[in-house]
Design a protein around this motif. Structure first.
Motif, mmCIF file in Angstrom:
data_model
loop_
_atom_site.group_PDB
_atom_site.id
_atom_site.type_symbol
_atom_site.label_atom_id
_atom_site.label_comp_id
_atom_site.label_asym_id
_atom_site.label_seq_id
_atom_site.Cartn_x
_atom_site.Cartn_y
_atom_site.Cartn_z
ATOM 1 N N ALA B 111 0.906 -1.321 0.121
ATOM 2 C CA ALA B 111 0.097 0.094 -0.172
ATOM 3 C C ALA B 111 0.899 1.384 -0.104
ATOM 4 O O ALA B 111 0.318 2.380 -0.753
ATOM 5 N N PRO B 112 2.085 1.407 0.893
ATOM 6 C CA PRO B 112 2.763 2.676 0.645
ATOM 7 C C PRO B 112 3.185 2.803 -0.791
ATOM 8 O O PRO B 112 3.114 4.341 -1.112
ATOM 9 N N TRP B 113 3.378 1.898 -1.391
ATOM 10 C CA TRP B 113 3.940 2.153 -2.862
ATOM 11 C C TRP B 113 2.857 2.467 -3.958
ATOM 12 O O TRP B 113 2.681 3.055 -4.706
ATOM 13 N N LEU B 114 1.798 1.573 -3.785
ATOM 14 C CA LEU B 114 0.904 1.492 -4.890
ATOM 15 C C LEU B 114 -0.561 2.243 -4.406
ATOM 16 O O LEU B 114 -1.427 2.372 -5.263
ATOM 17 N N GLY B 115 -0.750 2.312 -3.229
ATOM 18 C CA GLY B 115 -1.870 3.178 -2.819
ATOM 19 C C GLY B 115 -3.215 2.199 -2.958
ATOM 20 O O GLY B 115 -3.109 1.090 -2.892
ATOM 21 N N ALA B 116 -4.383 2.789 -3.350
ATOM 22 C CA ALA B 116 -5.419 1.886 -3.415
ATOM 23 C C ALA B 116 -5.594 0.874 -4.589
ATOM 24 O O ALA B 116 -6.229 0.078 -4.677
ATOM 25 N N ALA B 117 -4.371 1.344 -5.493
ATOM 26 C CA ALA B 117 -4.531 0.443 -6.640
ATOM 27 C C ALA B 117 -4.056 -0.896 -6.443
ATOM 28 O O ALA B 117 -4.376 -1.761 -7.000
ATOM 29 N N GLY B 118 -3.288 -1.032 -5.162
ATOM 30 C CA GLY B 118 -2.915 -2.467 -5.095
ATOM 31 C C GLY B 118 -4.092 -3.423 -4.851
ATOM 32 O O GLY B 118 -3.876 -4.614 -4.982
ATOM 33 N N ALA B 119 -5.071 -2.748 -4.307
ATOM 34 C CA ALA B 119 -6.313 -3.801 -4.330
ATOM 35 C C ALA B 119 -6.859 -4.094 -5.398
ATOM 36 O O ALA B 119 -7.754 -5.204 -5.413
ATOM 37 N N ASP B 120 -6.810 -3.537 -6.488
ATOM 38 C CA ASP B 120 -7.346 -4.089 -7.908
ATOM 39 C C ASP B 120 -6.858 -5.623 -8.284
ATOM 40 O O ASP B 120 -5.533 -5.649 -8.037
ATOM 41 N N ALA B 121 -7.859 -6.023 -8.249
ATOM 42 C CA ALA B 121 -7.751 -7.694 -8.625
ATOM 43 C C ALA B 121 -7.000 -7.958 -9.756
ATOM 44 O O ALA B 121 -6.260 -9.063 -10.077
#
Ligand SMILES: Nc1ncnc2c1ncn2[C@@H]1O[C@H](COP(=O)(O)OP(=O)(O)OP(=O)(O)O)[C@@H](O)[C@H]1O
Ligand SMILES: [Mg+2]
Lengths: 236, 301
Positions: B111-121
């Motif tokens: 999360a610190p690097w990708l933000g909310a985009a990390g949750a994108d499946a």
């Protein structure tokens, strides 16, 4: 009488200077008593040093107890030195040791157990009249007292040869008499005694003693020791 | 009789031997030098031994740990491969434990690097599987098994990440032992100097002893005893001080509570070495003194 010491054409040179001793040849008979006389600077101390193995000669042959003392390896010297008692002209007492401990040194060096020291050391102290000064350090003793400690140390080990360099230089005539008497008794027990002295009075005290005269590094009598004339009757 | 009052008693022999040489400053100073040298030597040795322990512990921990990354663009395919991988790894005799890293956990970590985009499946994120091997297992077999299922998967061995740290620790260890060796040779040199100075101070006495028929070994023994005693005093002083400092440092390390630091404790064998060092010091000093004195005496008549 067997020879205990033999010098043949011995020369001694300190450093690069002139020869202090030249062409010294003599023999010492086992059990005899010798006086070594000569003016100050004649080389008496130097000759005695050769005798008690504190110095090697520059040339010549020295035989001690039948062995060549000149080429003798260092390791054998201590054994020979223990057979020779020395009264140094400058005493050479160990300054921080008491009279008692100084006198005990040769016995300790020879490995005598501590419990056996007490008696001989005390006897020796009494002999030289210092029974009351056993604990005194050399610095607190008079010149004559130091000399007596030095003598006690030289004779306590019953050496086969006793070498004494001016052993009566600092004592009164009475004490000188007693010390010479001590040397004489030791001599009667078989010790060969060599005493360097200026004091011709002393020579008279030991009937039968022989004399070696040294002059400017040479023995005056090339054959060695002379028998000193018997003491005159009724001397002062 | 009063004069004899101070003597008598069994303790005289050692005392008399020692008294032949009077107390001299050079030897007193040596007690201090010995104390300081031993103090430093013990600290260096403890640092070396402690670091070695930590390095061993670290290696043991890391050697058996790896992470498999399944790098596959299609999430469905990726999950299938990952499941196969987990099953295959579990079956291997070298493997102790297999732990697939939870996707949500991975997202949280990134999360610190990708933000909310990390949750994108649809985000092509690798599947990760942590693997613990049994002790002394051969990691190559595990790597081979992973490759058989999917040649594109990556295997990260933790030991290799830590290898610079291990290297540093090894360097520190050898540096410390090098220091110990240097200190010991410096100690020997100091003792030789002290013995030579002592010979000079006591030259008159030694000459007398020689004239009375003392052997070189007898004279050397006088110095040896003195130096052994001074060195022993120094060793006790320096040793006690060093142990105190080490106990203090150990307490601080425990307070930090770090795994790596905490593993830098000394094993019983290490303590034995530390306790033997002062003894070695005294023996070295005694031997050095003996050799120096005998060598110097050999030059006299
Ligand atoms: N260690 C030495 N180094 C150099 N020269 C020395 C040494 N010892 C003595 N000499 C010299 O050797 C000579 C003889 O000295 P020695 O001490 O043997 O004489 P001595 O007969 O004992 O004199 P004294 O009766 O004054 O004691 C002297 O000239 C002296 O200066
Ligand atoms: Mg003289």
């Amino acid at each position: 009488m067997a020879n205990i010491v033999q010098f043949e054409n011995v020369g001694l040179r300190y450093g690069t200077g002139p020869e202090t001793l030249s062409d010294i040849s003599f023999t010492l008979g086992s059990g005899a008593f010798y006086f070594l006389t000569g003016a100050s600077g004649a080389g008496k101390t130097s000759l005695l040093k050769l005798l008690y193995l504190a110095q090697r000669p520059s040339r010549g042959i020295i035989r001690l107890f039948g062995e060549d003392a000149v080429t003798m390896p260092r390791g054998r010297l201590p054994g020979f030195r223990r057979r020779i008692g020395v009264v140094f002209q400058d005493f050479r007492l160990v300054p921080h040791l008491s009279a008692w401990d100084n006198i005990a040194l040769p016995l300790r060096v020879a490995g005598m157990p501590e419990e056996d020291l007490e008696q001989p050391v005390r006897e020796m102290l009494a002999w030289v009249g210092l029974g009351e000064r056993a604990g005194a350090k050399p610095a607190t003793l008079s010149g004559g007292e130091q000399q007596r400690v030095a003598i006690a140390r030289a004779v306590i080990g019953r050496p086969e040869i006793l070498v004494a360099d001016e052993p009566t230089g600092n004592v009164d005539p009475d004490m000188a008499d007693r010390l010479i008497h001590l040397f004489d008794s030791l001599n009667r027990l078989g010790t060969t005694v060599v005493v360097a002295t200026h004091d011709f009075q002393l020579l008279a005290r030991v009937p039968g003693a022989q004399m070696m005269r040294l002059d400017k590094g040479r023995l005056l009598d090339p054959t060695g020791a002379l028998r000193y004339p018997p003491p005159p009757r009724g001397e002062s | 009789m009063i004069a004899f009052g101070t003597r008598g008693g069994e303790t005289r022999r050692g005392g008399a031997d020692r008294r032949v040489l009077d107390e001299a400053g050079t030897l007193r100073a040596m007690t201090w030098v010995m104390a300081i040298m031993l103090f430093l030597t013990l600290l260096a040795a403890a640092a070396g031994l402690g670091t070695r322990q930590a390095a061993t512990a670290l290696e043991r921990q890391l050697a058996g740990r790896m992470t498999v990354q399944v790098v596959e663009g299609s999430p469905a395919k990726r999950d299938t491969i990952a499941a196969q991988m987990v099953a295959a790894l579990k079956a291997l005799p070298q493997v102790r434990r297999v732990m697939p890293v939870d996707r949500a956990e991975l997202t949280r970590l990134l999360a610190p690097w990708l933000g909310a985009a990390g949750a994108d499946a649809d985000l092509p994120m690798p599947a990760m599987i942590d693997v613990d091997l049994i002790a002394d297992a051969d990691p190559a077999a595990v790597v081979a098994a992973v490759r058989r299922i999917d040649a594109a998967s990556r295997v990260d061995r933790h030991a290799s990440w830590m290898s610079p740290v291990s290297g540093l620790m090894a360097t520190v260890t050898w540096l410390a032992f090098g220091l110990v060796a240097l200190m010991l040779s410096a100690t020997a040199a100091v003792v030789v100097l002290a013995a030579r100075a002592g010979l000079e101070t006591h030259r008159a006495t030694i000459e007398i002893m020689h004239m009375l028929g003392s052997t070189d070994v007898q004279v050397a023994r006088l110095f040896q005893r003195r130096i052994a005693r001074d060195a022993a005093l120094g060793a006790i002083g320096g040793g006690v001080l060093a142990m105190g400092v080490l106990a203090l440092v150990a307490a601080r390390v425990a307070a930090v509570g770090s795994d790596l630091l905490g593993s830098a404790t000394l094993a019983p064998a290490d303590w034995t070495i530390l306790l033997l060092l002062p003894v070695a010091f005294v023996l070295l000093a005694t031997l050095a003194a003996r050799i120096a004195v005998l060598a110097a005496l050999r030059k006299t008549l």
